[in-house]
Enzyme design. Structure first.
Site, PDB file in Angstrom:
ATOM      1  N   GLU A 185     -53.700 -31.220  12.076  1.00  0.00           N
ATOM      2  CA  GLU A 185     -53.281 -31.368  13.480  1.00  0.00           C
ATOM      3  C   GLU A 185     -51.809 -31.802  13.579  1.00  0.00           C
ATOM      4  OE1 GLU A 185     -57.333 -32.409  15.848  1.00  0.00           O
ATOM      5  OE2 GLU A 185     -56.447 -34.075  14.758  1.00  0.00           O
ATOM      6  N   GLU A 267     -62.301 -27.121  14.020  1.00  0.00           N
ATOM      7  CA  GLU A 267     -63.046 -28.229  14.593  1.00  0.00           C
ATOM      8  C   GLU A 267     -63.611 -27.818  15.940  1.00  0.00           C
ATOM      9  OE1 GLU A 267     -61.124 -32.008  14.757  1.00  0.00           O
ATOM     10  OE2 GLU A 267     -60.365 -31.896  12.691  1.00  0.00           O
TER      11      GLU A 267
END
Length: 655
Positions: A185, A267
């Protein structure tokens, strides 16, 4: 006519028959594995959050649901807890039993699963400090998650060891690993006008992987709609998406960013995690069904985060800072439970989401392979309540600490010359000032914000109010107040001993880069008695390491020498056959629980978590020692529950 499950090939038989010539390919609009079409049905399970004895059970449950892949992070702070000291399952650290990642990968392959590895060096994961070892903070001006030479020196050293261990587990070498993620991320670090993600850093991470023989697919993950390609290098990595809902928008954006490449959610958030003082988060099953169905219908590959959440053992829960302030005022610590309302619960039970996953994968999967029968559930047992039979007060614990330090001003725990100059990472630190003259109605002032809680005692007498309501976090003793004050005594005192016990409740694991510059203890300013700064402190680390906890002596009855304040309580649980259970902490206030020397986790009456999962493998036949360290209250007994308990419950909500 339906094909019998027993006549179908295994996953490895299907994808490796005839030999292995190539790995996972993303060079077209769909994935291939060894030149055969594949859709990844993956689930996150972190080996370090699950007892080693249960790895096979949980992995088999994943495969029985139709998954073909397991995904795991790798936490740097567990594998290199001290500078240049490593533990991969035989290093002797308190977390040693969780750390044989090679055994985990071997079992995953034996259970007919492929693996996606997300080695960091930053993992987020609601894990303490996002997986970073706190000793990195000892290096002045280090810039984490950048190409800063000091940071990269330690990343390179660690990765050279880690990747050399993982390289032999790659799919093209006969192992289970089909992909590696680079960083995590990284697009979320972007701050217009302040910070642009460091693409040199990403190139350096890639080169370290190549240098260590990593040949499988390299990926990154971010929100495509929020961050575009800010956190990736399209020429080197396959970009994947992280989200909870609206999969079509995220996947359409991915297709714009990287044309003619496979679409995947790294995710898909099956639930959510809890902060202390919040409601317990759950996700509506019908909503989960709808979004998961739309992901598979798109069609896209998916990794469910989490499929089995597990537990933030010991002191390893992470935290969030809900603003950009560096002052700790927006701090939000995570609970010990990482149940996540996932398809498999914290203790490995099947949930309705599990059956939804199995149904939808069966509906959409075009490749039929053999899957096992779902293993039986692991029963939990409610042991009889056991009495407290011993106590040690804070002052008595301090006398048993082998090493203490002197310094003119309070130091954060990370800068203490401890653990071969790696500092103190976890637990508590006590700042003691002796022979203090305290005028009547004198005010103690702590400059800045406490990191994270402080308990104040004068001559062993507790001055703080117990943390019983969430609103108590707005008062003295907690991080939200700046330059907080408390009255020490209503009468004149001479020769007094002042103790400030400060707790690290978990380091931040997510956010902009300045939010990772986080020390724990008292360090943002001086400590003042009225207007006079108090200097020359004794500093006592309370790490609650296993060897120390198991060797404590001098226990006495709770009625002999008790006053409100921090104390350690001892109970004995005798078992014939060790079984899973939950320790019920509803009658206690705030602190930690230790079982046979291992720090099980934290408790707090403010909730939402009210029980601590205690796996059967942590117990032994015969007598088991349970210690409870409570900041405030005297306990009389340790109780158990057959199920997890939460103080409050609320619907799942995304920001």
């Amino acid at each position: 006519m339906a094909v019998s499950n027993t006549t179908l090939p295994s996953l490895y038989e299907y994808y490796t028959s005839g030999g292995i010539t190539s790995g996972l390919s993303a060079n077209q609009s769909y994935f291939t594995l060894n030149n055969r079409n594949v859709t990844l049905y993956s689930g996150a399970m972190h080996y370090f959050r699950v007892p080693r004895q249960y790895w096979r059970d949980r992995l088999r449950k994943m495969r029985a649901a139709g998954l073909n892949t397991v995904e795991t992070y790798i936490p740097w702070n567990l594998h290199e807890p001290f500078n240049n000291f490593y533990d991969f399952g035989n290093g002797g650290s308190d977390m040693e039993e969780f750390l044989d990642v090679r055994q985990f990968l071997t079992i995953a392959q034996e259970e007919d699963l492929f693996a996606i590895i997300r080695p960091g060096p930053y993992i987020c994961s609601e894990w303490e400090f996002g997986g970073f070892p706190s000793w990195l903070l000892r290096y002045h001006d280090i810039k984490l998650r950048t190409s800063d030479p000091t940071y990269m020196k330690f990343v390179t050293r660690y990765f050279n060891l880690l990747l050399s261990l993982l390289a032999i587990f790659q799919f093209t070498r006969g192992g289970p690993i089909i992909a590696f993620q680079v960083e995590n991320e990284y697009g979320s670090t972007e701050q217009p006008g302040k910070f642009t993600p460091d693409k040199v850093y990403l190139k350096q991470l890639r080169q370290i992987m190549l240098n260590n023989g990593i040949v499988e697919l390299l990926v990154t993950s971010d929100s495509p709609t929020l961050h575009g390609t800010a956190g990736t290098l399209p020429e080197y990595f396959l970009q994947t998406a992280n989200f909870a809902s609206d999969p079509e928008t995220e996947f359409d954006k991915l297709k714009q960013l990287q044309k003619n490449r496979p679409t995947m959610a790294m995710e898909f958030w099956t639930g959510w995690f809890d902060h202390w003082s919040e409601k317990h988060h759950t996700r509506d099953n019908s909503d989960f069904y709808d979004v998961f169905d739309r992901i598979l219908k798109y069609p896209a590959s998916v990794n469910m985060y989490m499929f089995h959440g597990g537990t933030n053992w010991g002191f390893y829960n992470g935290a969030n800072l809900n603003n950009d302030a560096m002052d700790n005022s927006g701090y939000q610590p995570d609970t010990t439970s990482y149940d996540y309302d996932a398809p498999l619960s914290e203790n490995g039970d099947y949930t309705e989401k599990y059956h939804i996953v199995k149904q939808l994968i069966g509906k959409y999967s075009q490749v039929k392979t053999r899957v096992p029968q779902p293993p039986a559930g692991t029963p939990s047992h409610k042991y009889p309540t056991v009495p407290i039979i011993g106590q040690l007060l804070l002052d008595e614990l301090i006398k048993l600490v082998p090493v203490t330090f002197q310094n003119r001003v309070p130091l954060p725990m990370e800068l203490l010359p401890l653990n071969n100059y790696s500092g103190q990472s976890y637990g508590y630190v006590v700042y003691r000032k002796v022979n203090v003259t305290i005028p009547a109605n004198a005010t103690l002032r702590i400059t800045g914000h406490v990191c994270d809680t402080v308990t104040v005692l004068v001559d062993g007498f507790l001055l703080n109010k117990p943390l019983k309501k969430s609103r108590d976090l707005d008062h003295f003793g907690y991080w939200r107040l700046k330059n907080s004050t408390i009255t020490l005594s209503t009468q004149n005192l001479t020769g007094a001993t002042l103790d400030l016990m400060v707790e690290n409740w978990g380091r931040n694991n997510f956010g902009h880069l300045e939010q990772f510059n986080q020390f724990k203890g008292l360090w943002q300013g001086g400590v003042f008695l009225n207007d006079e700064e108090l200097l020359n402190w004794q500093i006592i680390p309370l790490e609650f390491r296993k060897k120390w906890s198991m060797g404590l002596n001098g226990w006495h009855g709770t009625y002999q020498r008790w006053a409100p304040g921090p104390a350690l309580y001892r109970a004995i649980l005798t078992v014939e056959v060790p079984q899973d259970t939950f320790i019920d902490m509803e009658k206690w206030v705030k602190g930690i629980v230790i079982v046979n020397g291992f720090v099980l986790g934290r408790f707090a009456r403010i909730g939402p978590q009210q029980t601590l999962y205690l796996p059967g493998p942590f117990l032994k036949k015969g007598n088991n020692t349970i210690l409870v360290f409570d900041h405030f209250a005297r306990g009389h007994e340790v109780s158990f529950s057959q199920t997890a308990k939460y103080k409050t419950r609320g619907k799942f909500n995304f920001w």
